[in-house]
Design an enzyme around this catalytic site. Structure first.
Site: not given
Ligand code: DX5
Ligand code: ZN
Length: 222
Positions: A34, A174
């Protein structure tokens, strides 16, 4: 095949190289970075330099998720980003076709990200041009949030669009993915489970990945 992509936002930032090695050994299929600018979302995360340095630690695909306000600026200043796929957020694009062309012309796969409150109404006309449709299960910015309601229905609608003959894109979810909801997400139609917290906070990541894969082992979509 269902892919598990490790979102490094939840990794230990003091030992990122080791975290990449740990996740690869545990059995992930790709890495998800990210990239945040503190403006599009109220947080900062990975920069082009992180991808460049971490490239030495794994040969698995790197996916850069641009959660930032001006993706075109970043793409012109840092061509390629050392990524195998670049995912841009729909509501940051001023000229989607031009941005997709720019990514494609660098021989990189194109991903399109939609926030939980965004429908396919406007973006669907570009679905022939993308390799991945990423459906955010949470509002972007932070890991560890619970998945928003309505995601299974949204994924099922995306699956119908993805299965049309002139489309090539895969579907990713995601945010908020964990062992307890992976099977229903796969059943609804996802190809990629992008997982941060549930992987990096687990004591035995390989065991967590095994239990996720076992949860959908009986699905015809596995
Ligand atoms: C949110 C991101 C995700 C996040 C997902 O802004 O795009 O990629 O890291 O993390 P988890 O699995 O912790 O929800
Ligand atoms: Zn992401």
């Amino acid at each position: 095949m269902i892919h598990i992509s490790a979102s490094l936002l939840a990794a230990d930032y003091a030992r990122l190289g080791d975290e990449v090695i740990r996740a690869e050994k545990a059995g992930v299929d790709s890495f998800h970075f990210d990239m945040m600018d503190g403006h599009y979302v109220p947080n900062f995360a990975f920069t082009p330099n992180h991808l460049k340095s971490l490239r030495a630690y794994s040969d698995l695909p790197f996916h850069a998720h641009l959660e930032l306000s001006n993706p075109d600026d970043v793409l012109s200043k840092f061509p390629g980003l050392q990524a195998d796929m670049i995912i841009v957020q729909w509501n940051t694009l001023t000229d989607p076709a031009r941005t997709f062309d720019r990514i494609c012309s660098q021989n990189i796969k194109v991903g399109l990200g939609l926030s939980p409150n965004e429908t396919f109404n406007e973006s669907a006309r570009f679905f022939r041009d993308i390799d991945m449709l990423l459906l955010l299960g949470v509002y972007p910015g932070f890991g560890g949030q619970a998945m928003q309601a309505g995601m299974l229905e949204k994924i099922a609608s995306a699956r119908l669009l993805a299965d049309q003959p002139d489309r090539r894109f895969t579907i990713a979810v995601d945010g908020g993915v964990k062992p307890g909801n992976a099977a229903s997400l796969v059943e609804a139609g996802v190809d990629y489970l992008i997982i941060g917290t549930a992987l990096f906070q687990s004591f035995d990541m390989a065991k967590t990945i095994r239990s996720i894969r076992e949860s959908f082992a009986k699905s015809p979509r596995r």
